[in-house]
Design an enzyme around this catalytic site. Structure first.
Site, PDB file in Angstrom:
ATOM      1  N   LYS A  98       9.125  25.015  51.121  1.00 14.43           N
ATOM      2  CA  LYS A  98       9.326  25.939  51.188  1.00 14.43           C
ATOM      3  C   LYS A  98       8.390  26.732  50.084  1.00 14.43           C
ATOM      4  CE  LYS A  98      12.846  26.900  54.214  1.00 14.43           C
ATOM      5  NZ  LYS A  98      12.575  27.510  55.521  1.00 14.43           N
ATOM      6  N   GLU A 120      16.529  35.293  51.978  1.00 16.65           N
ATOM      7  CA  GLU A 120      18.207  35.279  52.045  1.00 16.65           C
ATOM      8  C   GLU A 120      17.696  33.876  52.600  1.00 16.65           C
ATOM      9  OE1 GLU A 120      15.212  35.634  53.929  1.00 16.65           O
ATOM     10  OE2 GLU A 120      14.792  33.564  55.249  1.00 16.65           O
ATOM     11  N   SER A 387      10.235  17.341  55.970  1.00 12.65           N
ATOM     12  CA  SER A 387      10.173  18.833  55.365  1.00 12.65           C
ATOM     13  C   SER A 387      10.430  18.684  53.632  1.00 12.65           C
ATOM     14  CB  SER A 387      10.706  19.880  56.323  1.00 12.65           C
ATOM     15  OG  SER A 387      11.882  19.439  56.689  1.00 12.65           O
TER      16      SER A 387
END
Lengths: 405, 268
Positions: A98, A120, A387
């Protein structure tokens, strides 16, 4: 006779943000001009040497890139079939892919003179990654998070607060990621003058799907070189989990025109695609319009968005990035689904066999890669996008095993 | 000519500013809506905006969000809303009805199927909050042949260039969103609204409605001095929520609020 040109998969979207019939700009009028400003700024800085140099330096020195590609030798041997390689996005600062995107968008916010950041979050990884860069740049940060997700991701909520962010609990609708996104949009429309909205996935109105993809594509660019260095060839298959789809598109995009590379996006089948309790819009949904773009959605016959289920909060979203919708329709990427139970099994397997604790999101990709590898030859290779790391999921996994920690 | 254009023409002849109430269809239950629509007309409404419930009303504040949730709990969907309009038309063939909502229910029904069903039910205008003119070509080509007016929003952030484009695409009337924010948020600044409506009128001869932030008769009156229509929503929906356990009281209570706004508007 002209020969038929292969499709160039990397030229999307068009000038108005369309990936074939998907994507676009479906927002209320108040946001049209701010989105135009964002497009202008993004297009400008994408060509700006100073901006790109700052981004590269941050990715190297703050995030810790490049992330390694690791040959999971024991896992591959015990599983049988193809050799499995892992792109270690879990080793990034904040523990997931991220941050690649939040670094980029925060630098853009700074250049645009916006002093307030909103985001969010579902699992909390994007919220943490946003709060992290906001802390570093001294920007005010508000993170919207569904009440249900706050309850299942306490550690990340505390982390965001430590980083100086305000976490706003969202109690409307299903109280999960989609409602957090609605609430962030409402905040943005109200504070448009000083606020930059850092969307965490490749969804939302144009230019977000393209912009987030471009920031995440560093994953695939690195992996392409690393695989060639380590194996002398491109991988035969790529596997990544798909919620909104940012880690998947980040890995896939630089390989899209490599016809020999098969690609698999793994959605969350929850209790099973037949159960209705899942989060797999590409495998079991239908096209519609939500959150600023046209894409595949989980929706009822009346066009209402339905509640999703996945053990992994990061995959618990009823939509998916519009580029994935297009890649599905044109057949470039295969989209498959893995249940909660299969993901948990893979979580335990990778942890015990390789000493790597994966995020539950990434465990979906691992689970599918293990299946796929068994159908492939020993000389073939699969690259899985790992990830994120699983530390945030300790409570969830323990609870499934009947333990309280 | 559409029922909406007719209505504005009549109002202009009488020197009257339109009062447009918004309520969410099916809130707090499906039986409430049609009688409420009639009561609003009797209380002075010139056009009715009927909200189509949606699970993810991104542009709405908490008041209208909760109205949507109440209606959805009762299973009210787009087809039911069209049924309500059809029923309303049995007694009222003159008052225009505008559906206001989000694109996805229409998208899933299919544009042609929706346009046909809406025309057949007696719908006069459609306002899809998340459908800017840039994405609207396909829906417009279904609505226009049925004389259904596409109503578009303009906002404080809308540039002159966009205003022109929106005005060229819209028909019926244009809707100026008077605050940067969601429905029910903040108070509008009348001076800013006056400047914007004047700016909009440079681009179009369509009537200009103003909504978002009109909370009482005084604001309604102030807005009426610079607009062709005063659109009021959250304050009505708030009252409906307060009375949700006693639905019989809803129509008279809403009529009372509208009457006071009507009187204030007509004083100018």
């Amino acid at each position: 006779m002209p020969t038929e040109q292969p499709i160039d998969f990397t030229h999307m979207p068009d000038a108005r943000g369309h990936f074939g019939p998907y994507g676009g700009l479906f927002v209320s009028e108040t946001l049209m001009e701010p989105l135009q400003e964002l497009r202008d700024a993004y297009e400008k800085y994408l060509q700006d040497a100073d901006f790109l140099a700052e981004l590269d330096a941050d990715l190297a020195n703050y995030v810790g890139r490049p992330s390694p590609v690791y040959f999971a030798e024991r896992l591959s041997r015990e599983n049988g079939g193809a050799r499995i390689y892992l792109k270690r996005e879990d080793l990034n600062h904040t523990g997931a892919h991220k941050v690649n995107n939040t670094i980029g968008q925060a630098l853009l916010a700074k250049r645009m003179g916006k002093r307030r950041i909103i985001a969010e979050t579902g699992a909390g990884q994007h919220g943490v990654a946003t709060a992290t860069v906001a802390a570093r740049l001294g920007l005010e940060c508000v993170v919207y998070m569904g009440e249900v997700d706050i309850a299942r991701q306490e550690a990340n909520v505390y982390r965001m607060k430590l980083l100086g962010a305000r976490v706003e609990s969202v109690s409307s609708g299903s109280k999960t990621l989609k409602d957090a996104l609605n609430e962030a949009m409402r905040d943005w429309v109200t504070h448009i003058d000083n606020t930059f909205y850092i969307i965490g996935t490749v969804a939302g109105p144009h230019p977000y799907p393209a912009m987030v993809r471009d920031f995440q594509a560093v994953i695939g660019r690195e992996a392409r070189v690393q695989m060639q260095q380590q194996t002398g060839a491109l991988p035969d298959a790529l596997v990544a989990c798909v919620g909104g789809g940012s880690n998947a598109i980040g890995l896939f995009h630089p390989f899209l025109n490599d016809a020999s590379v098969a690609m698999y996006g793994v959605e969350a089948a929850g209790d099973g695609l037949d159960s209705g309790r899942h989060a797999a819009p590409l495998c079991a949904g239908s096209p519609g319009v939500l959150h600023g773009n046209r894409t595949y959605l989980m929706e009822d016959p009346n066009g209402q968005i339905i509640e999703t289920h996945s053990i992994s909060a990061g995959l618990d979203y009823p939509g998916v990035g519009p580029e994935h919708a297009w890649l599905k329709d044109v057949g470039r990427v295969s989209y498959v689904a893995i249940t909660d139970d299969e993901a948990l099994t893979a979580f335990h397997t990778l942890t015990r066999v390789e000493g790597i604790i994966p995020a539950l999101e990434s465990s979906h990709a691992i689970a599918y890669a293990l299946k796929l590898a068994r159908e492939m030859g020993e000389q073939q290779t699969i690259l899985v996008n790992l990830s994120g790391r699983g530390d945030k999921d300790m409570h969830t996994v323990a609870a499934r095993d009947g333990l309280k920690i | 000519m559409s029922r909406i254009s007719d209505r504005f023409k009549q109002l202009e002849e009488r020197g009257r500013v339109a009062l447009i109430p918004f309520v969410t269809a099916g809130d707090p239950g499906p039986a409430v809506t049609v009688p409420l629509m009639h009561a609003m007309v009797e209380a002075g409404a010139d056009i009715i905006e009927l909200g189509v419930p949606f699970s993810d009303p991104m542009a709405d504040g908490p008041v209208i969000q909760r109205a949507s949730e109440r209606a959805l709990e009762q299973g009210v969907c787009l087809r039911d809303v069209l049924g309500m309009v059809r029923k309303f038309r049995e007694r009222d063939e003159a008052t225009p009805v505008v559906l206001m909502g989000y694109l996805n229910p229409i998208e899933v029904m299919g544009y042609e199927a929706f346009a046909l069903a809406a025309a057949e039910a007696g719908v006069d205008g459609v306002l899809t909050v998340d459908l800017p003119p840039e994405e609207a070509d396909d829906l417009l080509s279904s609505l226009r042949p049925r004389d259904i007016d596409p109503i578009f929003l303009m906002a404080p952030t809308t540039t002159d260039e966009r205003m022109q484009h929106i005005c060229d695409t819209a028909s019926g009337f244009v809707y100026y969103v008077s605050v940067k924010g969601i429905t029910g948020a903040g108070h509008l600044a009348v001076g800013d609204v006056a400047a914007k409506t004047a700016q909009i009128r440079k681009h179009t001869r369509l009537p200009v409605g103003v909504g978002f932030g009109i909370k009482d008769a005084n604001t309604a009156q102030a807005v009426a001095q610079v607009a062709d229509a005063v659109i009021v929503g959250s304050v009505l929906v708030q009252r409906i929520e307060e009375l949700r356990e006693t639905p019989d009281e809803i129509a008279p209570a809403i009529a009372m609020i509208l009457s006071s706004m009507r009187q204030a508007i007509d004083l100018i």
